[in-house]
Design a protein around this motif. Structure first.
Motif, PDB file in Angstrom:
ATOM      1  N   SER A   1       0.825  -1.214   0.000  1.00 49.88           N
ATOM      2  CA  SER A   1       0.000   0.000   0.000  1.00 49.88           C
ATOM      3  C   SER A   1       0.857   1.260   0.000  1.00 49.88           C
ATOM      4  O   SER A   1       0.638   2.178  -0.808  1.00 49.88           O
ATOM      5  CB  SER A   1      -0.950  -0.007   1.203  1.00 49.88           C
ATOM      6  N   ASN A   2       1.850   1.332   0.889  1.00 46.85           N
ATOM      7  CA  ASN A   2       2.700   2.529   0.928  1.00 46.85           C
ATOM      8  C   ASN A   2       3.579   2.647  -0.316  1.00 46.85           C
ATOM      9  O   ASN A   2       3.911   3.753  -0.750  1.00 46.85           O
ATOM     10  CB  ASN A   2       3.571   2.522   2.187  1.00 46.85           C
TER      11      ASN A   2
ATOM     12  N   GLY B   1       3.404   5.814  -2.597  1.00 42.08           N
ATOM     13  CA  GLY B   1       4.642   6.538  -2.877  1.00 42.08           C
ATOM     14  C   GLY B   1       4.817   6.808  -4.360  1.00 42.08           C
ATOM     15  O   GLY B   1       5.260   7.896  -4.757  1.00 42.08           O
TER      16      GLY B   1
ATOM     17  N   VAL C   1       0.405   8.929   4.201  1.00 42.92           N
ATOM     18  CA  VAL C   1       1.240   7.749   4.440  1.00 42.92           C
ATOM     19  C   VAL C   1       0.509   6.851   5.427  1.00 42.92           C
ATOM     20  O   VAL C   1       0.091   7.295   6.493  1.00 42.92           O
ATOM     21  CB  VAL C   1       2.618   8.147   5.007  1.00 42.92           C
ATOM     22  N   ILE C   2       0.328   5.603   5.052  1.00 38.86           N
ATOM     23  CA  ILE C   2      -0.368   4.657   5.927  1.00 38.86           C
ATOM     24  C   ILE C   2       0.628   4.086   6.933  1.00 38.86           C
ATOM     25  O   ILE C   2       1.692   3.589   6.556  1.00 38.86           O
ATOM     26  CB  ILE C   2      -1.006   3.523   5.100  1.00 38.86           C
ATOM     27  N   ASP C   3       0.281   4.182   8.183  1.00 41.98           N
ATOM     28  CA  ASP C   3       1.172   3.717   9.250  1.00 41.98           C
ATOM     29  C   ASP C   3       1.000   2.211   9.450  1.00 41.98           C
ATOM     30  O   ASP C   3       0.252   1.758  10.320  1.00 41.98           O
ATOM     31  CB  ASP C   3       0.863   4.470  10.546  1.00 41.98           C
TER      32      ASP C   3
END
Length: 252
Positions: free
Chosen positions: A61-62, A66, A83-85
């Protein structure tokens, strides 16, 4: 990669989805022996899709976001992409693909669906190969889990020797090769052709011994417990096609 107690829920979710999917497929097969039912296919697609979504979310996902940010920047587009943590859970690819392998085996009628949830959960989370593989065939491991195991000195001896060989591959060959490889790759402009070629060859040896070492350690640990894992890492560099490369060595 990391491990947290909450990530056990992902393992449980994947286990439950594929377990339930297997039972549903088994029930549909009794009504539709020719497996032409729409529900038969959609059950497989739904269960596989849910598991692949879990992998995609945590692994890619990131990365995708990106790429989107980079493209937006190049095109001078003011686009706010968060931004997914998320942190990649340890072993997620291995246990999900092992569970999917079971589901596909049930779909193909290679095996019957496992009715004992605890036994199936043990198959998915079998700890010797949970974190780093190898991915095991359901028809090989499930039937071994159904058998009663007793202490066997010969199994322990053989298993420890196999593990020792795996540690040698990983710690002596792979990790030592990595020292030179990392040094050259970090400043590759400072090195000449022969040195770069040597580093590339050592890198090939490094990743082979990394994966081979992990797989061998897992096989040895399983042998100590009385289980025989299948050989699924055999001369991948001599493969003549992508298909045989996947059969000779699974890199996940």
């Amino acid at each position: 990669m990391c491990w947290s107690a909450r990530y056990a829920l992902l393992l449980l979710a994947s286990t439950f989805i594929t377990y339930a999917g297997g039972l549903i497929l088994e029930k549909i097969k009794k009504v539709d022996p020719l497996r032409k039912s729409f529900y038969y296919r959609i059950t497989l697609i739904f269960a596989v899709g849910l598991n692949l979504f879990i992998i995609f979310y945590f692994k890619y996902s990131n990365f995708i976001l990106g790429l989107m940010r980079a493209v937006a920047f190049r095109l001078h587009i003011d686009l706010h992409i968060p931004v997914i943590d998320v942190i990649l859970p340890v072993g997620i690819s291995f246990y999900i693909f092992q569970a999917l392998g079971y589901l596909i085996d049930v779909y193909r009628r290679d095996i019957y669906a496992e009715k004992n949830f605890l036994q199936y959960a043990l198959f998915v989370s079998f700890f010797p190969q949970l974190v780093a593989g190898p991915i095991e065939r359901s028809k090989n491991l499930l039937k071994q889990l159904a058998d009663t195991k007793k202490f066997n000195y010969e199994n322990v001896r053989q298993g420890l020797l196999i593990m020792l060989w795996g540690y040698f591959l990983k710690m002596v060959i792979a990790d030592r090769s990595a020292v030179l490889v990392n040094a050259v790759y970090a400043k590759y402009l400072e090195y000449k052709g022969f040195q770069l070629i040597t580093a590339n060859i050592l890198f090939a040896i490094q990743i082979y011994c990394d994966f081979m070492g992990y797989s061998t350690i897992a096989k040895g640990a399983a042998k100590v417990l009385g289980f025989d894992l299948m050989e699924n890492f055999h001369e991948p560099y001599f493969a003549c096609s992508l298909k045989t490369f996947g059969e000779d060595g699974i890199f996940l």
